[in-house]
Design a protein around this motif. Structure first.
Motif, PDB file in Angstrom:
ATOM      1  N   SER A   1     -44.964  72.750  26.388  1.00 55.64           N
ATOM      2  CA  SER A   1     -44.363  71.895  25.365  1.00 55.64           C
ATOM      3  C   SER A   1     -43.881  72.756  24.210  1.00 55.64           C
ATOM      4  O   SER A   1     -44.497  73.783  23.881  1.00 55.64           O
ATOM      5  N   SER A   2     -42.773  72.342  23.618  1.00 54.08           N
ATOM      6  CA  SER A   2     -42.262  73.022  22.431  1.00 54.08           C
ATOM      7  C   SER A   2     -41.607  71.994  21.521  1.00 54.08           C
ATOM      8  O   SER A   2     -40.384  71.885  21.446  1.00 54.08           O
ATOM      9  N   PRO A   3     -42.418  71.199  20.815  1.00 54.97           N
ATOM     10  CA  PRO A   3     -41.867  70.088  20.028  1.00 54.97           C
ATOM     11  C   PRO A   3     -40.924  70.537  18.917  1.00 54.97           C
ATOM     12  O   PRO A   3     -39.980  69.808  18.580  1.00 54.97           O
ATOM     13  N   GLU A   4     -41.159  71.727  18.365  1.00 55.33           N
ATOM     14  CA  GLU A   4     -40.258  72.189  17.304  1.00 55.33           C
ATOM     15  C   GLU A   4     -38.871  72.498  17.864  1.00 55.33           C
ATOM     16  O   GLU A   4     -37.858  72.313  17.182  1.00 55.33           O
ATOM     17  N   SER A   5     -38.819  72.964  19.101  1.00 54.94           N
ATOM     18  CA  SER A   5     -37.526  73.205  19.735  1.00 54.94           C
ATOM     19  C   SER A   5     -36.805  71.889  20.021  1.00 54.94           C
ATOM     20  O   SER A   5     -35.592  71.767  19.802  1.00 54.94           O
ATOM     21  N   HIS A   6     -37.546  70.890  20.508  1.00 53.38           N
ATOM     22  CA  HIS A   6     -36.929  69.586  20.744  1.00 53.38           C
ATOM     23  C   HIS A   6     -36.451  68.956  19.437  1.00 53.38           C
ATOM     24  O   HIS A   6     -35.381  68.337  19.394  1.00 53.38           O
ATOM     25  N   LYS A   7     -37.228  69.120  18.378  1.00 49.80           N
ATOM     26  CA  LYS A   7     -36.802  68.582  17.084  1.00 49.80           C
ATOM     27  C   LYS A   7     -35.504  69.242  16.630  1.00 49.80           C
ATOM     28  O   LYS A   7     -34.585  68.567  16.132  1.00 49.80           O
ATOM     29  N   ALA A   8     -35.413  70.564  16.803  1.00 50.72           N
ATOM     30  CA  ALA A   8     -34.195  71.273  16.409  1.00 50.72           C
ATOM     31  C   ALA A   8     -32.993  70.790  17.212  1.00 50.72           C
ATOM     32  O   ALA A   8     -31.873  70.689  16.687  1.00 50.72           O
TER      33      ALA A   8
ATOM     34  N   GLU B   1     -35.916  59.261  23.547  1.00 51.55           N
ATOM     35  CA  GLU B   1     -35.339  60.142  22.535  1.00 51.55           C
ATOM     36  C   GLU B   1     -34.461  61.210  23.170  1.00 51.55           C
ATOM     37  O   GLU B   1     -33.329  61.449  22.730  1.00 51.55           O
ATOM     38  N   MET B   2     -34.974  61.852  24.212  1.00 52.84           N
ATOM     39  CA  MET B   2     -34.217  62.919  24.853  1.00 52.84           C
ATOM     40  C   MET B   2     -33.006  62.382  25.607  1.00 52.84           C
ATOM     41  O   MET B   2     -31.938  63.004  25.615  1.00 52.84           O
ATOM     42  N   ARG B   3     -33.144  61.220  26.251  1.00 53.40           N
ATOM     43  CA  ARG B   3     -32.005  60.646  26.970  1.00 53.40           C
ATOM     44  C   ARG B   3     -30.877  60.291  26.002  1.00 53.40           C
ATOM     45  O   ARG B   3     -29.701  60.592  26.258  1.00 53.40           O
ATOM     46  N   VAL B   4     -31.227  59.644  24.895  1.00 58.73           N
ATOM     47  CA  VAL B   4     -30.196  59.263  23.928  1.00 58.73           C
ATOM     48  C   VAL B   4     -29.530  60.508  23.343  1.00 58.73           C
ATOM     49  O   VAL B   4     -28.292  60.576  23.239  1.00 58.73           O
ATOM     50  N   ALA B   5     -30.333  61.504  22.971  1.00 60.32           N
ATOM     51  CA  ALA B   5     -29.760  62.724  22.406  1.00 60.32           C
ATOM     52  C   ALA B   5     -28.821  63.395  23.393  1.00 60.32           C
ATOM     53  O   ALA B   5     -27.718  63.833  23.029  1.00 60.32           O
ATOM     54  N   ALA B   6     -29.233  63.484  24.648  1.00 59.98           N
ATOM     55  CA  ALA B   6     -28.404  64.135  25.661  1.00 59.98           C
ATOM     56  C   ALA B   6     -27.099  63.379  25.881  1.00 59.98           C
ATOM     57  O   ALA B   6     -26.028  63.983  26.057  1.00 59.98           O
TER      58      ALA B   6
ATOM     59  N   VAL C   1     -35.234  63.059  34.897  1.00 65.75           N
ATOM     60  CA  VAL C   1     -34.129  63.938  34.504  1.00 65.75           C
ATOM     61  C   VAL C   1     -34.680  65.272  34.017  1.00 65.75           C
ATOM     62  O   VAL C   1     -35.833  65.370  33.589  1.00 65.75           O
ATOM     63  N   SER C   2     -33.836  66.293  34.087  1.00 67.93           N
ATOM     64  CA  SER C   2     -34.206  67.587  33.535  1.00 67.93           C
ATOM     65  C   SER C   2     -34.282  67.492  32.017  1.00 67.93           C
ATOM     66  O   SER C   2     -33.493  66.783  31.386  1.00 67.93           O
ATOM     67  N   ASP C   3     -35.229  68.189  31.445  1.00 67.16           N
ATOM     68  CA  ASP C   3     -35.337  68.251  29.990  1.00 67.16           C
ATOM     69  C   ASP C   3     -34.036  68.863  29.450  1.00 67.16           C
ATOM     70  O   ASP C   3     -33.704  70.004  29.775  1.00 67.16           O
ATOM     71  N   PRO C   4     -33.271  68.115  28.620  1.00 67.09           N
ATOM     72  CA  PRO C   4     -31.966  68.640  28.176  1.00 67.09           C
ATOM     73  C   PRO C   4     -32.080  69.878  27.300  1.00 67.09           C
ATOM     74  O   PRO C   4     -31.112  70.644  27.190  1.00 67.09           O
ATOM     75  N   ARG C   5     -33.225  70.103  26.697  1.00 66.97           N
ATOM     76  CA  ARG C   5     -33.415  71.298  25.874  1.00 66.97           C
ATOM     77  C   ARG C   5     -33.700  72.518  26.739  1.00 66.97           C
ATOM     78  O   ARG C   5     -33.412  73.640  26.332  1.00 66.97           O
ATOM     79  N   PHE C   6     -34.248  72.290  27.933  1.00 66.30           N
ATOM     80  CA  PHE C   6     -34.589  73.389  28.843  1.00 66.30           C
ATOM     81  C   PHE C   6     -34.043  73.056  30.234  1.00 66.30           C
ATOM     82  O   PHE C   6     -34.792  72.904  31.194  1.00 66.30           O
ATOM     83  N   PRO C   7     -32.708  72.945  30.365  1.00 68.03           N
ATOM     84  CA  PRO C   7     -32.125  72.423  31.606  1.00 68.03           C
ATOM     85  C   PRO C   7     -32.311  73.330  32.818  1.00 68.03           C
ATOM     86  O   PRO C   7     -32.188  72.855  33.954  1.00 68.03           O
ATOM     87  N   ASN C   8     -32.594  74.599  32.590  1.00 68.47           N
ATOM     88  CA  ASN C   8     -32.700  75.543  33.705  1.00 68.47           C
ATOM     89  C   ASN C   8     -34.127  75.984  33.999  1.00 68.47           C
ATOM     90  O   ASN C   8     -34.343  76.915  34.782  1.00 68.47           O
ATOM     91  N   ASP C   9     -35.100  75.311  33.381  1.00 72.39           N
ATOM     92  CA  ASP C   9     -36.482  75.764  33.494  1.00 72.39           C
ATOM     93  C   ASP C   9     -37.363  74.854  34.345  1.00 72.39           C
ATOM     94  O   ASP C   9     -38.573  75.047  34.419  1.00 72.39           O
TER      95      ASP C   9
END
Length: 294
Positions: A149-156, A193-198, A227-235
């Motif tokens: 998890s990296s919540p600060e990265s998702h927040k950014a 949150e991630m779906r809407v942002a993406a 779905v793939s995490d949009p902040r880390f799409p290749n991980d």
């Protein structure tokens, strides 16, 4: 008195934002929780995450989530054991607070009934940094293990899109979460949150009624797919909407209604029937939306 759908959304959105009372409630218990975690687990630091941390919380509903960074030596290989120990520690510290319990990846402390009075403590192990320089952690995965998890990265990620779109992404996320809470839809807030942002990442402007309709339709069209995490799409990090098959069935049923109502609202607006359009949005938001002309 809203006479148009746009006016109704403008009037509705401020009712979803954090109140002064909620902000005070969110801060009131932090010191005592931190002190106990330092005493029992050697807590290194604690910081707010989740909807409150991201500024996408819904008044009266969103819990206040904290990442509690604990030394690796004081964590157990089985994250469930760690959660049980944290829950016991909190029960001993707050003996008059009922129903302190493990809740998903954290320990919930219900100091009151409102969202801001429900504190969620998530014990984590700091593991390093992401490629973009944000702190990375291992957090409980709800199956006895640990996950990245990296919540600060998702927040950014959300902050960057929100800034580019004139501060309208976070209100759109709040609208989606308000539907979830008001209609008791068992979809994970982080997934929403991630779906809407993406979905908004490539947009140039946000119009709440149009984009919320499009979000609801897109979620229905892919049936709340993993779905793939949009902040880390290749991980290889995957986001899932619901915690169980039964929750997903319930969520899809409610999503079908919301997608239909939002499209009917748009049709009524195009037919110059603002009262009927606003009425359909009231169905989406379980009669919490402003009434036409009131």
């Amino acid at each position: 008195m809203p006479a148009t759908v746009e006016e109704a959304f403008d009037r509705f959105l401020p009712t979803l934002a954090t109140s002064l009372k909620e902000s005070q409630s969110a801060a009131s218990h932090r010191t005592s929780v931190e002190a106990r975690l330092k005493s029992d687990f050697g807590l290194k630091t604690m910081f707010r995450t989740g909807s409150f941390g991201a500024g996408t919380n819904v008044r009266g509903y969103s819990d206040v989530d904290y990442f509690a960074v604990i030394p690796t030596a004081n964590l157990k290989a089985n994250s469930g054991v760690t959660l049980a120990k944290v829950a016991q520690s909190m029960r001993e510290r707050f003996p008059l607070t009922p129903n302190i319990r493990v809740n998903g990846p954290g320990v919930q402390i219900p100091f009151g009934d409102d969202g801001a009075e429900r504190v969620e403590i998530i014990p984590v192990d700091e593991t390093g940094q992401t490629k973009l320089g944000f702190r990375s952690f291992d957090m409980p995965n709800e199956a006895g293990g640990w996950k990245f998890s990296s919540p600060e990265s998702h927040k950014a990620y959300v902050d960057e899109i929100d800034t580019r779109l004139g501060g309208k992404l976070k209100p759109l996320i709040r609208l989606a979460k308000a539907w979830k809470f008001y209609r008791n839809v068992p979809i994970r807030s982080f997934y929403l949150e991630m779906r809407v942002a993406a979905m908004m990442e490539q947009e140039q402007v946000i119009l709440y009624e149009i984009d919320l309709k499009n979000v609801l339709r897109a979620l229905w069209d892919d049936q709340l797919a993993n779905v793939s995490d949009p902040r880390f799409p290749n991980d290889g990090f995957v986001l899932s909407a619901c915690s169980s098959a039964s929750s997903r069935t319930d969520a899809l049923s409610k999503l079908a209604n919301a997608a239909t109502w939002s499209e009917q609202a748009m049709a009524h607006k195009h037919d110059n029937k603002p009262s009927a359009a606003i009425g359909k949005w009231n169905l989406v938001f379980a009669d919490r939306f402003p009434k036409y002309g009131l």
